[in-house]
Design an enzyme around this catalytic site. Sequence first.
Site, mmCIF file in Angstrom:
data_model
loop_
_atom_site.group_PDB
_atom_site.id
_atom_site.type_symbol
_atom_site.label_atom_id
_atom_site.label_comp_id
_atom_site.label_asym_id
_atom_site.label_seq_id
_atom_site.Cartn_x
_atom_site.Cartn_y
_atom_site.Cartn_z
ATOM 1 N N ILE A 37 0.972 -1.336 -0.082
ATOM 2 C CA ILE A 37 0.113 0.055 0.018
ATOM 3 C C ILE A 37 0.919 1.404 -0.066
ATOM 4 C CG2 ILE A 37 -1.660 1.358 1.414
ATOM 5 C CD1 ILE A 37 -3.184 -1.211 1.878
ATOM 6 N N SER A 56 -7.941 -2.754 8.434
ATOM 7 C CA SER A 56 -7.352 -3.328 9.497
ATOM 8 C C SER A 56 -5.690 -3.230 9.393
ATOM 9 C CB SER A 56 -8.092 -4.668 9.375
ATOM 10 O OG SER A 56 -7.932 -5.227 10.760
ATOM 11 N N CYS A 59 -1.607 -3.982 14.173
ATOM 12 C CA CYS A 59 -1.874 -3.293 15.537
ATOM 13 C C CYS A 59 -0.555 -3.212 16.198
ATOM 14 C CB CYS A 59 -2.838 -4.380 16.243
ATOM 15 S SG CYS A 59 -2.209 -5.816 16.362
#
Length: 164
Positions: A37, A56, A59
């Site tokens: 990306i 998403s 994390c």
Amino acid sequence: QRSGVPHRVVQAFDVDDSAVRTYRHNLPRTPVSTKNIVSLQQADLQRLAADCWLLSPPCQPHTRQGLQLAESDGRAAALARLVDLLEAADPPLLPSSLLLENVVGFESSSTRTRLRAVLLGRGYSVRELWASPAQIGVPNQRTRYFLLASRRSVAPLAAAPAAP
């Protein structure tokens, strides 16, 4: 699909080979890209013409147990790139809505602060909440952070549960 909301996934992105194989197995008609990306450009947004972005991101840069490096962690580069695109893109290329899911703790990160500021600056209404996927029938008890953004007028959300 379970939501009953008509949709078509125009592109899924993941750089993890196992995740890509699983995605292709579970959703064989959905285009999946291993393109990083970080390399996306406005021309890609124009080509994809996605009306809603479901995000998403990793994390680890934001976990309470981790180092909490946020944007300094290389794993946060893809989300930082998407925020750059949201900030710079011509208005017709912007999605009408966006949903981001991450760990509790993301709400305290510099990444979230920047994302929220860019969304508000581009005219989005932004709602944030913490919820357990089990509340909507997904067998996962871990509370997650959600950011919902819309360029359309949206009704206020019902009271969200307090963060754990």
